[in-house]
Each structure stands twice: as structure tokens, then as C-alpha cells.
Enzyme design. Structure first.
Site: not given
Length: 523
Positions: A228, A276, A168, A258, A253, A148
Site C-alpha cells: 500500500a 515499489h 474495514d 524510498e 513493496d 478495489r
């Protein structure tokens, strides 16, 4: 009906629910209070703060559905919910546009050096010549993963006049043509792209997918972005590539740890880091609230929700009959995705013996598809959407029944045709799931641990040479089984081993004389 709102959600979602239920918002509810009070509710909505643990679920005597107003369900014990027949839903489509926009934002920040220019001006400097940028128009974007989010990035990148190449293995030529992208292998993408963006899930296969060998293939001006999952890019290798100007820049991100306290990436100017927040917009939170509210409404009305994580709606009696076969289906699905080579084109499933008498065995096929598709897609594949996702990927699915189970009480027989090979596997459920045939050869393998499946010519010395090769890699053989049809012909050997098996080990075994193929499977 009563719905508990355990975390803050957008008011639009609450208004949607108030049409069909009594809505109680307790966004400061403690874990102890939740365990004590959950018995009074038919549905619960959470985001990330509230943990729906096994203890909570076992106390939820009236709960029909758990809704996560977002994508990940790490804070929900899905296994416990499934055992109790409680549906778990999420809102995977709510963040697609938001994450795609953040991806484009990071690309712009990198290509025009916006963040360091901002810091410079705020520091009282005027260093115009220091911030020479790069136009996106006419450049090539490489997208790794076309779910998506990747599809939404394509739309936005085309608006900048970019050419698009994608990697992909499971995108169909029809889907690629419709999106106007060129499908290439990963090496070609890395060599040709000026901008690379990652949109795949974190799996054992994608862990450190982008490391120093991949950076070595990129152009010196290449920009790479990851919105991702942390861990897909090797951050130590990324630091080296950036500090030595092997590539132009990077934006992250997500991180392996984290928050990334003390990361060496903090030292660099050619990197942009965000905490994030790719999915964090008011619109995404609004959409997530509305989506899960509508899912709950469907359940209350006796309809089937769209984003069920654990199972479709079925009567309790049928569920209890078919539930023992779920584990076998999961194991067979994991086996298939690790042994099929390239894009799967056809999946033929035959239910034999006692299984042939069950009318609603399609749920088993859905579980197979879920296990096959989830490792290769970013968006979650569940029991409701699995057939549609497979269809969109061009997978032809055939289901059949057969009373003869080849001497077993029950048998699931699967044949898969992929771009690179054809695989068949048959599984039996006794006291535990077992694989009893691989490519037509009789075996008897417990579906657990690490195994190596090798095809070879059945002549003296081959088994020994494979064992010696494993010994050279310090891999210990725990158990061995051999299946053959005629002496001197082709045979299949299944080795249960005690250590993980790398691609290098697979390649070394395949390079042995008279060994046709070898693949490691993790069950």
C-alpha cells in the site's frame, strides 16, 4: 482538438485518442518547453516524469483536461488546475488486479521461501531442509482495508482455500456477505490471521498502524505484506519482530524512505523486498493509457468523465458562484470524519439562507463526501464517484434546503449518524470558514489548527480539571469557547491548542469525572 503526450504511454491509448484529436507525442519535453508550448494543447497526458506545475497550468490558456495515466497525481498541481477550471483525471482502477497479483506473489515468496531458496541454489548450495514452507490452504488471511485492491486479493486468496477476515470500519454487512468475508476488529484480525496484507492509504491515523504492540498480538508464524504505502508499518519495530522471530516473515513493496538505502531489513532472511513495483505491469500501463484516453474523449464530446479528481463538469458562471463554499465544505468534512465514531450510516446536509437559492449545491455534498471518505479508503474518492462510493458503503445521504439560516446569511447544517455516536455541526462562510454550532451548542470557531471538543457536565471545576490535565501533557491552550443551553446541564467546550493531541491525551480527558466525551480534531 490537440492532445500532448508528455510521457511514454501504451500505443492503445494513443490509437484511442487519434479517433477524435490530433495527438502529439513529445516524451522528452523539458519543463521550459512545456511552459512555452502548453498553450497550444487542449489536453495533456502524463505519467510520473512530467510535472504539471502551477506555472504550466497558468500558461495553459486552452487546456481542458490533465490526465494522469496511473493512480497518484502528486506531479500535478490539482489546486491550480481547479482554480483555472481544468479537470484532472486519473486511472485508479488500472492497477487493482496488478497490485493484488503482486501481493499474492509476495505471500507465496514468503510462505515457500522462494527468494532465499533461489539465492541459495545460485550460490551453488542445495539446502532443501533449510527451506521448509507453509501451505496457504486452510490458513486465515487478514486483509486491512477492503477497497478495489483488497477485494481483488479476496478473490485470489479464496482460490488457495484460505479463510478471510477483514478489518474495514466502512464495509457494509451486505458487501462483506457478497465477498464471503468475516468483518472483525483490528485486534481480532491480528490475533487470528496467519497472513496479513495491508491495503489502506497513509494518513495520520494509519501512520505506524502496525508497530510493536500489534506485532505482539500476532502468531509466531504470521506473515505480513505491505503493497500500500510506506510508513503504515513501523520498519524499526518490524526489524525487531523479525530478528527476534516474533513473527514468521514480512514482504514490503513500499518503504518509509524510498529507496530504503541502508535499511536494517537487508540483513534478514525472513523478509522479501521489492522496489515499489506492485503496479508495474504492461497490462496495467495499457489499461491506464486506454482509461485516460477515453476520459479525454468524453470531455471533447461534452460528456462527464468518470475519474475526475477535482470537480465535475459545470458552467463557468455557476462555478464562480459556488466556488467560495468549497473550503467550508472541506473543513466540515474533515471535522465529521474525525468526530464520528465507527461506520457512518447517515449523512443529512441542509443548505440554508443564500445557499438554498443555488441550484447545483450537490457539488458541495460531493466535496463533503470526498473529505469524509478519502482518509479511510485506498482508492481515490473524487467529486464524480463520491456518491457512488458512499452508496456502496451503505451511507444514506439526504440533502435539503431551508431559507432560515438562524441569523446568518448562509449556513451548511450537517447531521451524521454513525455506529458509535451522532454528531451535528453547522458552518458559516464569511471572510473565512467558521464552525458556529456543534451538537446544537453555539460556538464560533475558525476552521484551522488543532482543537479539542469536550462534552461535560456544566458544574464548577470541570473546565479547570481539563486544563490541568492538558498541562500535565505539556499542551498549551490558545483559545477556549464554551457552549451550553442551561446552567448545570450538558455543555460543550472547544479548546484551540498549540500542540498535537494524542489518543492518550483524549483518553485521559475522557476519564475525568463528569466528562462525557473528548475528541481531538485537526483542521
Amino acid at each position: 482538438m490537440k492532445v500532448l503526450i508528455a510521457d511514454q504511454i501504451n500505443q492503445k491509448g494513443i490509437e484511442e485518442l487519434e479517433e477524435v484529436a490530433e495527438v502529439i507525442a513529445r516524451t522528452d519535453i523539458t519543463p521550459e518547453e512545456l511552459v512555452n508550448d502548453i498553450k497550444d494543447f487542449n489536453a495533456i497526458i502524463v505519467r510520473s516524469r512530467t510535472k504539471v506545475t502551477r506555472e504550466v497550468i497558468e500558461a495553459a490558456s486552452n487546456l481542458k483536461i490533465i490526465a494522469r495515466a496511473g493512480v497518484g497525481v502528486d506531479n500535478v498541481d490539482v489546486e491550480a488546475a481547479t482554480e483555472r477550471g481544468i479537470m484532472v483525471v486519473n486511472a485508479p482502477e488500472s492497477t487493482s488486479i496488478t497490485v493484488a497479483e503482486h501481493t499474492i506473489g509476495l505471500i507465496l515468496a514468503l510462505s515457500r521461501k522462494i527468494s532465499i531458496a533461489d539465492s541459495s541454489v545460485k550460490g551453488g548450495k542445495w539446502e532443501k531442509s533449510h527451506f521448509m514452507g507453509m501451505e496457504l490452504n486452510g490458513k486465515t488471511m487478514g486483509i486491512v482495508g477492503m477497497g478495489r485492491i483488497g477485494s481483488q486479493v479476496v478473490i485470489r486468496a479464496k482460490a488457495f482455500g484460505m479463510d478471510i477476515v477483514v478489518y474495514d470500519p466502512y464495509i457494509t454487512p451486505e458487501a462483506a456477505s457478497e465477498l464471503g468475508v468475516e468483518v472483525v476488529d483490528l485486534e481480532t484480525l491480528l490475533k487470528s490471521a496467519d497472513v496479513i496484507t495491508i491495503h489502506v492509504p497513509l494518513t495520520p491515523e494509519t501512520k505506524h498502524l502496525i508497530s510493536m504492540p500489534e506485532f505482539e498480538l500476532m502468531k509466531e508464524n504470521t506473515l505480513i505484506v505491505n503493497c500500500a504505502r510506506g510508513g503504515i508499518i513501523n520498519e524499526d519495530d518490524l526489524y525487531e519482530a523479525l530478528s527476534k522471530n516474533k513473527i514468521g516473515g514480512a514482504a514490503l513493496d513500499v518503504f518509509e524512505k524510498e529507496p530504503p538505502v541502508g535499511s536494517s531489513l537487508f540483513e534478514l532472511e525472513n523478509v522479501v523486498l521489492t522496489p515499489h513495483i506492485a503496479a508495474s505491469t504492461s497490462e496495467a500501463q495499457r489499461d491506464a493509457a486506454i482509461i485516460v484516453a477515453k476520459e479525454i474523449k468524453k470531455v471533447f464530446k461534452g460528456e462527464s468523465p468518470r475519474n475526475v479528481i477535482n470537480m465535475p463538469v459545470m458552467d463557468p458562471e455557476t462555478f464562480q458562484i459556488i466556488k467560495p463554499y468549497f473550503r467550508l465544505a472541506e473543513k466540515l468534512g474533515k471535522f465529521i470524519i474525525q468526530t464520528a465514531q465507527g461506520n457512518i450510516n447517515e449523512l443529512d446536509v441542509t443548505y440554508c439562507g443564500e445557499l438554498a437559492e443555488i441550484q447545483k449545491h450537490d457539488i458541495i455534498t460531493r466535496i463533503l463526501l470526498q473529505e469524509i471518505l478519502n482518509p479511510i479508503l485506498t482508492e481515490p474518492v473524487n467529486l464524480v464517484n463520491a456518491p457512488a462510493v458512499a452508496e456502496n458503503r451503505g451511507v444514506i445521504i439526504t440533502e435539503g434546503k431551508r431559507t432560515d439560516a438562524k441569523g446568518y446569511k448562509n449556513l451548511i447544517s450537517i447531521e451524521v449518524k454513525s455506529e458509535g455516536n451522532q454528531v451535528s455541526v453547522e458552518g458559516f462562510l464569511g471572510r473565512e470558514p467558521k464552525i458556529v454550532r456543534i451538537n446544537g451548542y453555539q460556538v464560533n470557531v475558525k476552521t484551522e489548527g488543532t482543537m479539542i471538543i469536550a462534552r461535560y457536565k456544566d458544574i464548577p471545576g470541570i473546565i479547570g480539571s481539563i486544563g490541568v490535565k492538558l498541562g500535565e501533557h505539556d499542551i498549551n491552550i490558545a483559545k477556549m469557547q464554551v457552549g451550553r443551553q442551561t446552567p448545570g446541564g450538558e455543555a460543550v467546550m472547544v479548546l484551540k491548542v498549540d500542540q498535537k493531541v494524542s489518543k492518550e491525551v483524549e483518553d485521559d480527558i475522557k476519564a475525568l469525572p463528569n466528562v462525557y466525551d473528548a475528541v481531538a480534531v485537526e483542521l
